[in-house]
Motif scaffolding. Structure first.
Motif, PDB file in Angstrom:
ATOM      1  N   GLY A   8      20.037-131.302 -38.279  1.00 30.06           N
ATOM      2  CA  GLY A   8      18.718-131.481 -38.907  1.00 30.06           C
ATOM      3  C   GLY A   8      18.725-130.946 -40.327  1.00 30.06           C
ATOM      4  O   GLY A   8      19.063-129.784 -40.550  1.00 30.06           O
ATOM      5  N   ALA A   9      18.370-131.820 -41.284  1.00 33.86           N
ATOM      6  CA  ALA A   9      18.415-131.406 -42.696  1.00 33.86           C
ATOM      7  C   ALA A   9      17.040-131.391 -43.339  1.00 33.86           C
ATOM      8  O   ALA A   9      16.808-131.948 -44.406  1.00 33.86           O
ATOM      9  N   GLY A  10      16.068-130.756 -42.657  1.00 32.70           N
ATOM     10  CA  GLY A  10      14.791-130.437 -43.276  1.00 32.70           C
ATOM     11  C   GLY A  10      14.968-129.112 -44.011  1.00 32.70           C
ATOM     12  O   GLY A  10      16.099-128.639 -44.197  1.00 32.70           O
ATOM     13  N   PRO A  11      13.861-128.466 -44.417  1.00 28.66           N
ATOM     14  CA  PRO A  11      13.975-127.182 -45.122  1.00 28.66           C
ATOM     15  C   PRO A  11      14.788-126.151 -44.340  1.00 28.66           C
ATOM     16  O   PRO A  11      15.604-125.423 -44.929  1.00 28.66           O
ATOM     17  N   GLY A  13      17.236-126.569 -41.919  1.00 25.85           N
ATOM     18  CA  GLY A  13      18.657-126.892 -41.852  1.00 25.85           C
ATOM     19  C   GLY A  13      19.344-126.763 -43.203  1.00 25.85           C
ATOM     20  O   GLY A  13      20.475-126.280 -43.306  1.00 25.85           O
ATOM     21  N   LEU A  30      24.309-132.140 -40.127  1.00 20.75           N
ATOM     22  CA  LEU A  30      24.124-133.497 -39.602  1.00 20.75           C
ATOM     23  C   LEU A  30      22.652-133.890 -39.671  1.00 20.75           C
ATOM     24  O   LEU A  30      21.785-133.137 -39.205  1.00 20.75           O
ATOM     25  N   GLU A  31      22.366-135.059 -40.218  1.00 16.47           N
ATOM     26  CA  GLU A  31      20.979-135.531 -40.313  1.00 16.47           C
ATOM     27  C   GLU A  31      20.909-136.973 -39.829  1.00 16.47           C
ATOM     28  O   GLU A  31      21.684-137.814 -40.263  1.00 16.47           O
ATOM     29  N   ALA A  33      18.353-139.099 -40.272  1.00 16.45           N
ATOM     30  CA  ALA A  33      17.742-140.010 -41.244  1.00 16.45           C
ATOM     31  C   ALA A  33      18.748-140.321 -42.359  1.00 16.45           C
ATOM     32  O   ALA A  33      19.743-139.614 -42.517  1.00 16.45           O
ATOM     33  N   GLY A  37      15.634-133.900 -45.948  1.00 18.65           N
ATOM     34  CA  GLY A  37      14.297-133.485 -46.394  1.00 18.65           C
ATOM     35  C   GLY A  37      13.262-133.333 -45.290  1.00 18.65           C
ATOM     36  O   GLY A  37      12.279-132.632 -45.460  1.00 18.65           O
ATOM     37  N   GLN A  39      10.180-133.301 -43.019  1.00 17.60           N
ATOM     38  CA  GLN A  39       8.744-133.527 -43.251  1.00 17.60           C
ATOM     39  C   GLN A  39       8.341-133.491 -44.723  1.00 17.60           C
ATOM     40  O   GLN A  39       7.231-133.894 -45.077  1.00 17.60           O
ATOM     41  N   ILE A  43       4.730-135.155 -47.332  1.00 13.30           N
ATOM     42  CA  ILE A  43       3.735-134.322 -48.039  1.00 13.30           C
ATOM     43  C   ILE A  43       3.440-134.924 -49.409  1.00 13.30           C
ATOM     44  O   ILE A  43       4.290-134.941 -50.294  1.00 13.30           O
ATOM     45  N   ILE A  47       2.175-128.512 -53.215  1.00  8.88           N
ATOM     46  CA  ILE A  47       2.573-127.371 -52.375  1.00  8.88           C
ATOM     47  C   ILE A  47       2.525-126.137 -53.269  1.00  8.88           C
ATOM     48  O   ILE A  47       3.337-125.993 -54.192  1.00  8.88           O
ATOM     49  N   ILE A  82      23.481-138.779 -32.951  1.00  9.74           N
ATOM     50  CA  ILE A  82      24.174-137.921 -31.970  1.00  9.74           C
ATOM     51  C   ILE A  82      23.974-138.506 -30.575  1.00  9.74           C
ATOM     52  O   ILE A  82      22.842-138.753 -30.160  1.00  9.74           O
ATOM     53  N   ALA A 108      18.006-127.464 -35.919  1.00 11.36           N
ATOM     54  CA  ALA A 108      16.942-127.446 -36.952  1.00 11.36           C
ATOM     55  C   ALA A 108      16.279-128.811 -36.971  1.00 11.36           C
ATOM     56  O   ALA A 108      16.089-129.414 -38.022  1.00 11.36           O
ATOM     57  N   ARG A 113       5.401-136.517 -35.457  1.00 15.34           N
ATOM     58  CA  ARG A 113       3.995-136.740 -35.128  1.00 15.34           C
ATOM     59  C   ARG A 113       3.869-137.300 -33.727  1.00 15.34           C
ATOM     60  O   ARG A 113       4.628-138.179 -33.331  1.00 15.34           O
ATOM     61  N   LEU A 243      17.099-133.865 -27.041  1.00 10.97           N
ATOM     62  CA  LEU A 243      18.564-133.939 -26.997  1.00 10.97           C
ATOM     63  C   LEU A 243      19.191-132.770 -26.227  1.00 10.97           C
ATOM     64  O   LEU A 243      20.254-132.895 -25.638  1.00 10.97           O
TER      65      LEU A 243
END
Ligand code: FAD
Length: 306
Positions: A8-11, A13, A30-31, A33, A37, A39, A43, A47, A82, A108, A113, A243
């Protein structure tokens, strides 16, 4: 064999991978998408609550995050699917056939939603069913819209649409709105907002695009149709933990349980960010948790205690 694989490569990860890299660990991020990035892509408002930074949107903050990992050496794979994860053995199989292994795994995977799961919801996505209120509102100026949900996001969006729409109908399941008072007071007095409590949207109807919603007010009452051009669903989020659901301890809502080191009940399996933070999900919480997990992993691997 990697030292660490971050999923997961959000904030969260991104922060974990950057910290692991800085601490000398061989790291793979690993991401699923095509873009990193998480979520942040959803936005569209400024911020102002990430310390030291003012960003006009999630995209701008993501630009700063991306710049800050630019010179890092960790491997970053996007568009990855994965197939299975064996958290005990720290083995990951990708749909592409590749087999990966590491000493530690950091989960991560964030949240997504929640959907209503009703007829028309996916079919009319982009054809009246909206992805973002703040981004798409102006497309619906002059049209009647329906917002589904009773929390802050639903209430805030209802008020936003009421500035440009002749009618806004807010449909929510509970007896009372869960949104903060600042919003509910305005909702109940706004001349073009109608609130339907104890009600559910049962279908989204139309030919080529949204034309109406079917609403059921209370069990046993006959559903009725309300003509609208736009629908926005804001009924909360659900953690991306499917998962690894059977392998580690989750709470009743599917969030990963962790200790103060962000470690799960399995040794060397960590969970960070929203997937492990039901009560206070924030960007700063996510990046902080990434730093914590990385430092714990690094101190363990360098001291030889695995
Ligand atoms: C509209 C909106 C406004 C917000 N405003 C603010 C704000 O002002 N301030 C603030 O602090 N927070 C805000 N937040 C919350 C903030 O965005 C989150 O707390 C933060 O993004 C959490 O980061 P995360 O990395 O844990 O998860 P996410 O951002 O959800 O990232 C998770 C990543 O994991 C990936 N993933 C999931 N499953 C897999 C898999 N199986 N394999 C590979 N990759 C996977 C996803 O694709 C995603 O990229 C807002 C959120 C939204 C939606």
């Amino acid at each position: 064999m990697h030292d660490v694989i971050v999923i997961g490569a959000g904030p969260a990860g991104l922060s974990a991978a950057r910290w692991c890299d800085e601490l000398g660990l061989d790291t793979l991020l690993l991401e699923q998408a095509e873009q990193i990035g998480g979520q942040l892509h959803q936005i569209y408002n400024p911020i102002n609550n990430y310390l030291g930074v003012k960003a006009s949107s999630g995209a701008e903050l993501l630009g700063l995050f991306t710049a800050s990992v630019e010179n890092s050496d960790f491997d970053q794979w996007t568009g990855v699917s994965i197939e299975t994860v064996d958290l005990r053995a720290k083995k990951i199989s990708l749909r592409s056939g590749e087999q990966l292994q590491s000493i530690a795994i950091v989960l991560a995977t964030g949240v997504r939603r929640r959907e209503l799961g009703i007829q028309g919801e996916r079919e009319f996505m982009g054809k009246g069913v909206m992805e973002s209120g703040s981004k798409q509102r102006d497309q619906f100026a002059g049209s009647d819209v329906c917002i589904v949900g009773g929390g802050d996001a639903a209430a805030e969006n209802a008020l936003l649409f009421a500035e440009v729409c002749p009618t806004v109908t807010l449909v929510h399941r509970g007896k009372k709105l869960r949104a903060r008072r600042e919003f509910t007071e305005q909702l109940h007095t706004h001349h073009c907002i109608t609130v339907f409590p104890e009600s559910v949207v049962t279908r989204i109807l139309g030919e080529d695009r949204v034309e109406a919603v079917e609403i059921q007010r209370r069990e046993g009452l006959k559903p009725f149709q309300l003509a609208v051009r736009g629908v926005l669903v804001r009924i909360g989020v659900t953690p991306n933990s499917g998962l690894f659901r059977e392998q580690i301890q989750l709470n009743d809502d599917g969030y990963v349980s962790v200790n103060g080191d962000q470690e799960t009940n399995l040794p060397n399996v960590f969970a960070i960010g929203d997937v492990a933070n039901q009560t206070a999900p924030t960007i700063s919480g996510a990046t902080g948790a990434g730093a914590t997990a990385a430092k714990v992993i690094a101190s363990r691997l360098t001291s030889g205690k695995r």
